[in-house]
Design a protein around this motif. Structure first.
Motif, PDB file in Angstrom:
ATOM      1  N   GLU A 155       0.191 -46.203  -5.737  1.00  0.00           N
ATOM      2  CA  GLU A 155       0.805 -45.751  -4.497  1.00  0.00           C
ATOM      3  C   GLU A 155       1.928 -46.684  -4.040  1.00  0.00           C
ATOM      4  O   GLU A 155       2.987 -46.237  -3.578  1.00  0.00           O
ATOM      5  CB  GLU A 155      -0.250 -45.632  -3.397  1.00  0.00           C
ATOM      6  CG  GLU A 155       0.276 -45.076  -2.079  1.00  0.00           C
ATOM      7  CD  GLU A 155       0.793 -43.652  -2.211  1.00  0.00           C
ATOM      8  OE1 GLU A 155       1.707 -43.282  -1.448  1.00  0.00           O
ATOM      9  OE2 GLU A 155       0.289 -42.910  -3.074  1.00  0.00           O
ATOM     10  N   GLU A 156       1.722 -47.979  -4.201  1.00  0.00           N
ATOM     11  CA  GLU A 156       2.750 -48.947  -3.782  1.00  0.00           C
ATOM     12  C   GLU A 156       4.042 -48.758  -4.552  1.00  0.00           C
ATOM     13  O   GLU A 156       5.137 -48.955  -4.024  1.00  0.00           O
ATOM     14  CB  GLU A 156       2.236 -50.377  -3.974  1.00  0.00           C
ATOM     15  CG  GLU A 156       1.249 -50.830  -2.910  1.00  0.00           C
ATOM     16  CD  GLU A 156       0.940 -52.317  -3.027  1.00  0.00           C
ATOM     17  OE1 GLU A 156       1.861 -53.113  -3.295  1.00  0.00           O
ATOM     18  OE2 GLU A 156      -0.228 -52.679  -2.867  1.00  0.00           O
ATOM     19  N   PHE A 160       7.683 -47.843  -3.004  1.00  0.00           N
ATOM     20  CA  PHE A 160       8.819 -48.719  -3.317  1.00  0.00           C
ATOM     21  C   PHE A 160      10.011 -47.911  -3.827  1.00  0.00           C
ATOM     22  O   PHE A 160      11.151 -48.112  -3.398  1.00  0.00           O
ATOM     23  CB  PHE A 160       8.410 -49.763  -4.348  1.00  0.00           C
ATOM     24  CG  PHE A 160       9.556 -50.602  -4.843  1.00  0.00           C
ATOM     25  CD1 PHE A 160       9.999 -51.687  -4.111  1.00  0.00           C
ATOM     26  CD2 PHE A 160      10.209 -50.285  -6.034  1.00  0.00           C
ATOM     27  CE1 PHE A 160      11.073 -52.454  -4.551  1.00  0.00           C
ATOM     28  CE2 PHE A 160      11.274 -51.038  -6.484  1.00  0.00           C
ATOM     29  CZ  PHE A 160      11.707 -52.135  -5.742  1.00  0.00           C
ATOM     30  N   LEU A 161       9.767 -46.984  -4.747  1.00  0.00           N
ATOM     31  CA  LEU A 161      10.854 -46.186  -5.303  1.00  0.00           C
ATOM     32  C   LEU A 161      11.542 -45.345  -4.230  1.00  0.00           C
ATOM     33  O   LEU A 161      12.774 -45.275  -4.169  1.00  0.00           O
ATOM     34  CB  LEU A 161      10.335 -45.272  -6.418  1.00  0.00           C
ATOM     35  CG  LEU A 161       9.863 -45.924  -7.716  1.00  0.00           C
ATOM     36  CD1 LEU A 161       9.537 -44.847  -8.747  1.00  0.00           C
ATOM     37  CD2 LEU A 161      10.897 -46.867  -8.273  1.00  0.00           C
ATOM     38  N   ASN A 162      10.754 -44.707  -3.395  1.00  0.00           N
ATOM     39  CA  ASN A 162      11.332 -43.876  -2.340  1.00  0.00           C
ATOM     40  C   ASN A 162      12.154 -44.716  -1.363  1.00  0.00           C
ATOM     41  O   ASN A 162      13.234 -44.303  -0.913  1.00  0.00           O
ATOM     42  CB  ASN A 162      10.232 -43.127  -1.598  1.00  0.00           C
ATOM     43  CG  ASN A 162       9.603 -42.036  -2.448  1.00  0.00           C
ATOM     44  OD1 ASN A 162      10.258 -41.463  -3.316  1.00  0.00           O
ATOM     45  ND2 ASN A 162       8.331 -41.744  -2.212  1.00  0.00           N
ATOM     46  N   GLU A 199       3.455 -54.133 -10.730  1.00  0.00           N
ATOM     47  CA  GLU A 199       2.827 -52.848 -10.434  1.00  0.00           C
ATOM     48  C   GLU A 199       2.380 -52.146 -11.712  1.00  0.00           C
ATOM     49  O   GLU A 199       1.332 -51.501 -11.751  1.00  0.00           O
ATOM     50  CB  GLU A 199       3.788 -51.956  -9.641  1.00  0.00           C
ATOM     51  CG  GLU A 199       3.965 -52.348  -8.184  1.00  0.00           C
ATOM     52  CD  GLU A 199       2.684 -52.221  -7.376  1.00  0.00           C
ATOM     53  OE1 GLU A 199       1.924 -51.253  -7.594  1.00  0.00           O
ATOM     54  OE2 GLU A 199       2.428 -53.105  -6.541  1.00  0.00           O
ATOM     55  N   PHE A 200       3.173 -52.288 -12.773  1.00  0.00           N
ATOM     56  CA  PHE A 200       2.803 -51.651 -14.037  1.00  0.00           C
ATOM     57  C   PHE A 200       1.564 -52.281 -14.659  1.00  0.00           C
ATOM     58  O   PHE A 200       0.857 -51.631 -15.442  1.00  0.00           O
ATOM     59  CB  PHE A 200       3.980 -51.659 -15.020  1.00  0.00           C
ATOM     60  CG  PHE A 200       4.806 -50.416 -14.950  1.00  0.00           C
ATOM     61  CD1 PHE A 200       4.498 -49.311 -15.726  1.00  0.00           C
ATOM     62  CD2 PHE A 200       5.877 -50.321 -14.065  1.00  0.00           C
ATOM     63  CE1 PHE A 200       5.230 -48.139 -15.640  1.00  0.00           C
ATOM     64  CE2 PHE A 200       6.622 -49.162 -13.970  1.00  0.00           C
ATOM     65  CZ  PHE A 200       6.299 -48.065 -14.758  1.00  0.00           C
ATOM     66  N   LYS A 201       1.290 -53.514 -14.312  1.00  0.00           N
ATOM     67  CA  LYS A 201       0.081 -54.164 -14.810  1.00  0.00           C
ATOM     68  C   LYS A 201      -1.185 -53.525 -14.237  1.00  0.00           C
ATOM     69  O   LYS A 201      -2.282 -53.743 -14.745  1.00  0.00           O
ATOM     70  CB  LYS A 201       0.110 -55.657 -14.498  1.00  0.00           C
ATOM     71  CG  LYS A 201       1.169 -56.422 -15.281  1.00  0.00           C
ATOM     72  CD  LYS A 201       1.162 -57.910 -14.944  1.00  0.00           C
ATOM     73  CE  LYS A 201       2.241 -58.656 -15.730  1.00  0.00           C
ATOM     74  NZ  LYS A 201       2.267 -60.102 -15.389  1.00  0.00           N
ATOM     75  N   LYS A 202      -1.027 -52.728 -13.191  1.00  0.00           N
ATOM     76  CA  LYS A 202      -2.166 -52.010 -12.607  1.00  0.00           C
ATOM     77  C   LYS A 202      -2.451 -50.701 -13.360  1.00  0.00           C
ATOM     78  O   LYS A 202      -3.451 -50.039 -13.091  1.00  0.00           O
ATOM     79  CB  LYS A 202      -1.890 -51.690 -11.136  1.00  0.00           C
ATOM     80  CG  LYS A 202      -1.650 -52.906 -10.250  1.00  0.00           C
ATOM     81  CD  LYS A 202      -1.295 -52.463  -8.839  1.00  0.00           C
ATOM     82  CE  LYS A 202      -0.963 -53.643  -7.945  1.00  0.00           C
ATOM     83  NZ  LYS A 202      -0.569 -53.186  -6.570  1.00  0.00           N
TER      84      LYS A 202
END
Length: 414
Positions: A155-156, A160-162, A199-202
């Motif tokens: 979700e984070e 972040f992207l938006n 974040e990708f590590k999640k």
């Protein structure tokens, strides 16, 4: 834990992006690619499909074609229409089709994640197609088009992207000929890059949506370069391949239709009669039949359209792959009735993406006196479940729309 890293993209200057960007190499045939390239000397198809720079007598897999791709890429860089970023960056890639938007991140995935099963596949690849892309990558020393990945986004990361899109200007913003809008943002800020990496590590799993041959070929090129460089550290660019990762719930899957060139020496009446063991048939006079639910399909042959509904005992209590409509068609019709043993290699079968009008399927079937099957799309949930359990779908089970364009990002392997 997925490894996804920033890189220095070789990419178009903004004023050239729309002319350079092109459909991926496997989304157009040679004739179509030639016409696009003839009308547009800036088209990235001069790199992805360099055979268009030769006469039709020259085989697409001749060594001169790969050499030409390399030279064309170098020329675009020398002319300054492709420029390499000075900092390692991530890139936001947004596509909008028919008022539906999907937003992904462009970066580089790890060949080790592919080898270790963190990046999950759902289709087999063909050796000849792999070899083509391997030779292309080796000649260009680059990934020239991305692998299309999907996952459950944290979700984070979505927030972040938006937020980034709302507070920063896009470097590219254009509408392609097929009316799909493409927008790209560059994220070079070190803190933002680190946040995305973390974040990708999640994320536990990444799923190949499209680009199985590009992924497999990239991994083989990377592993070969490791052999050539036994002192490699793992940080070299050849340890990674160009990818775009989208949230799985934003993607649109269209069906992949099938056309068989003949009825395997069967009379039309006998062929139709053979289907009644596994399907309820309904004649649909006067108009094409498009299925509206799973376990149904449309069929056209001999000037008539039919609706086929699979009997429940064909799919109930079967494994996930066997329940797919493309599997039912292959196992109950294409193999036993029409003699299509291996749809990956049989020259009598043609696959047509779900963006083609059904009247076109009818025309193609009429040309040879064959049969067209109109499929219901496989779902993203089915794809992920099958990939997660390590199973494989029949070839050409999914058609993702819109297509990612090639030429907006190049990942150099040095």
């Amino acid at each position: 834990m997925a490894v996804f890293q920033a890189f220095q993209a070789l990419r178009p200057v903004p004023e050239k992006a729309a002319r350079i960007a092109a459909l991926p190499y496997d989304a157009v045939n040679r004739k179509e690619a030639y016409q696009i390239g003839k009308d547009n000397p800036d088209s990235f198809l001069h790199i992805e499909r360099a055979e268009i720079d030769f006469s039709s007598e020259v085989d697409a897999y001749e060594e001169c074609v790969y050499k030409q791709a390399k030279e064309n890429l170098q020329k675009m860089e020398e002319k300054g229409v492709l420029v390499k970023d000075s900092k390692k960056s991530f890139y936001i890639y947004e596509l909008t089709r028919k008022e539906k938007t999907q937003t992904g991140i462009v970066g580089c995935s790890s060949i080790d994640d592919y080898e270790n099963g963190i990046i999950k596949k759902h289709e087999l690849t063909r050796e000849d197609k792999e070899r083509d892309r391997i030779r292309h990558m080796e000649a260009c020393n680059a990934n020239t088009s991305p692998v299309y990945l999907a996952c459950n986004y944290p979700e984070e990361l979505l927030v972040f992207l938006n937020s980034w899109k709302e507070t920063h200007d896009a470097v590219y913003d254009f509408v392609a000929e097929n009316k799909v809008r493409h927008r790209v943002w560059v994220i070079e800020d070190a803190e933002a890059v680190m946040k995305i990496t973390e974040e990708f590590k999640k994320i536990s799993s990444l799923y190949i949506a499209d680009g199985h041959h590009r992924a497999a070929s990239s991994v083989k090129v990377g592993l070969e370069k490791r052999k050539e460089n036994p002192d490699y550290t793992g940080k070299e660019e050849f340890n990674y391949f160009l990818s775009v990762v989208f949230p799985e719930d934003q993607l649109t899957i269209l069906p992949y239709h099938r056309i068989i060139t003949d009825l395997n020496n069967l009379e039309e009446k006998a062929f139709i009669g053979s289907l009644k063991f596994n399907f309820e048939l309904m004649l649909m006079p006067g108009f094409p039949c498009k299925p509206v639910e799973k376990h149904c399909m449309g069929m056209y042959t001999g000037g008539q359209w039919y609706h086929l509904k699979t009997w429940e005992d064909v799919y109930v209590n079967k494994d996930r792959v066997s329940q797919l409509d493309v599997s039912i068609l292959q196992n109950k019709v294409l193999r036993p009735v029409l003699g299509i043993e291996d749809p990956r290699t049989d020259q009598r079968i043609r696959f047509v993406g779900g963006n083609v009008k059904l009247r076109k399927l009818q025309e193609i079937a009429d040309e040879t006196g064959g049969v067209a099957f109109v499929m219901y799309p496989t779902s993203m949930e089915e794809l992920m479940e099958i990939a997660e359990e390590g199973s494989l779908m029949p070839p050409k089970s999914t058609w993702f729309e819109p297509k990612l364009l090639s030429g907006l990002f190049v990942h150099q392997l040095v």
